[in-house]
Motif scaffolding. Sequence first.
Motif, short mmCIF file in Angstrom:
data_model
loop_
_atom_site.label_atom_id
_atom_site.label_comp_id
_atom_site.label_asym_id
_atom_site.label_seq_id
_atom_site.Cartn_x
_atom_site.Cartn_y
_atom_site.Cartn_z
N UNK A 69 0.83 -1.21 0.00
CA UNK A 69 0.00 0.00 0.00
C UNK A 69 0.87 1.26 0.00
N UNK A 70 0.29 2.42 -0.29
CA UNK A 70 1.07 3.66 -0.35
C UNK A 70 1.77 3.95 0.98
N UNK A 71 2.96 4.51 0.91
CA UNK A 71 3.76 4.75 2.11
C UNK A 71 3.06 5.69 3.08
N UNK A 72 2.26 6.61 2.58
CA UNK A 72 1.59 7.59 3.46
C UNK A 72 0.74 6.91 4.52
N UNK B 48 0.66 -12.33 13.25
CA UNK B 48 -0.56 -11.55 13.45
C UNK B 48 -0.37 -10.08 13.06
N UNK B 49 -1.45 -9.31 13.23
CA UNK B 49 -1.41 -7.89 12.89
C UNK B 49 -0.30 -7.15 13.63
N UNK C 237 -4.63 5.74 10.77
CA UNK C 237 -5.83 5.67 9.92
C UNK C 237 -6.42 4.28 9.98
N UNK C 238 -7.50 4.07 9.24
CA UNK C 238 -8.20 2.79 9.27
C UNK C 238 -7.62 1.78 8.30
N UNK C 239 -6.94 2.26 7.25
CA UNK C 239 -6.43 1.35 6.21
C UNK C 239 -5.17 0.63 6.69
N UNK C 240 -5.05 -0.63 6.32
CA UNK C 240 -3.84 -1.40 6.66
C UNK C 240 -2.68 -0.89 5.81
N UNK D 22 0.22 -1.44 15.75
CA UNK D 22 -0.38 -0.14 15.42
C UNK D 22 -1.62 -0.28 14.55
N UNK D 23 -1.86 -1.49 14.03
CA UNK D 23 -3.04 -1.74 13.20
C UNK D 23 -4.03 -2.67 13.88
N UNK D 24 -3.54 -3.69 14.53
CA UNK D 24 -4.41 -4.69 15.16
C UNK D 24 -4.92 -4.24 16.51
#
Length: 420
Positions: A66-69, A130-131, A75-78, A134-136
């Motif tokens: 995914x994009x580095x940003x 696992x996740x 944010x919600x996106x992984x 910072x995301x999970x």
Amino acid sequence: MNPYMTTAQETAATGSLQVDVVSNENNHPIGDAEVTISYTGDPDSILEKVTTDSSGQSETVSLSAPPVDLSLSPGLAQPYSEYSLFITAQGYEPVAISGTQILADTDAIQPVRMTPVKDETTPDTPITIPDHTLYGDYPPKIAEAEVKPVAETGEIVLSRVVVPQTIIVHDGVPTDPTATNYYVPYSDYIKNVASSEIYATWPRETIIANVLAIMSFTLNRVYTEWYRNQGYDFTITSSTAFDHKWIHGRNIFDSISQVVDEIFNSYLSRPGIKQPILTQYCDGHRVTCPNWMSQWGSCTLGEQGYTAIEILRNYYGSNMYINTAEQVSGVPSSFPGYNLTIGASGDKVRQVQEQLDTIAGVYTRIPRITADGVFGENTAEAVRQFQSIFKLPVTGVIDFATWYKISQIYVGITRIAEYS
């Protein structure tokens, strides 16, 4: 299909992956191992097949991410893509790994430890990563005092700060007797935790600040014998509620690995306090923690040009200092305190030549050298090849990071390592 594939392809974002394969029995590299790479969401669709070289390393593979940003602000996106690996080698049990994490513009390293085939068959237990924390969804840290009472037992370990050779990680909460204890070299433990808890895309000074906090916390557990004094037989747990997230078999990232190699004997201290400070932190987005470091906040400060110590003092106060441990355990000899380069001579040169030549007997890309105590061009070339294999800046000079990496690899291949 992988849900991040379209986004990554549209933005042409990619990260890279190299797979490093060694024997679980003696830490020797395994050449001619075949690595099959697929999306975790579509494991039957093979993306790449690569084979390891004499150093047990695959070529570097470029993979969609995914994009580095997405990894630079919450944010919600992984912000990473996930891949599945299947590794086979003649005479070894196959290894399956699911969830290797790839970040855009970042070099990932997937270590693989293979077990020689025995007469009896062993069930194939896949490694599932696992996740990222910072995301999970993980439990927040239970607050503790940053300085612990230490009983005067008279043991040498409590009289000075020592970097241990091995961290015994209890893979669960402290009270879970069914959780496995893993024996992990100290630097490998720190790299694993940092790769699990921060993003390798963050500014270098932010990575340094977070690695220092992780190391100081860990060395506090070692110094105070926190769990052993409660009757447990391990150093630390993998529970985010009690300690840090350590993930068995996960991949690490080169930008984090290089920082750890450069400063692994450092920790954080306050004036008049001997023990490393138990530097607690939180993500600063879903969980807030006054007087602790915010991980996302540290990223922002790094982007604003703050240095590592400025980031740390912003959260922990102006009387926080970077200190260095007096001793590193499990190494044949301590770093001399100055770099070794062409023209150097003496016992330290001879010691490191002996170690390098032993390593060259296993990692055959490194030329064999004579341990004559004189640092000449042959030694410099052996150092360059070693640095290339073990992802250090290729200078031909033995600096702090190279010295201790040589020691670590030498100890690993000359002794039966304490692994579970």
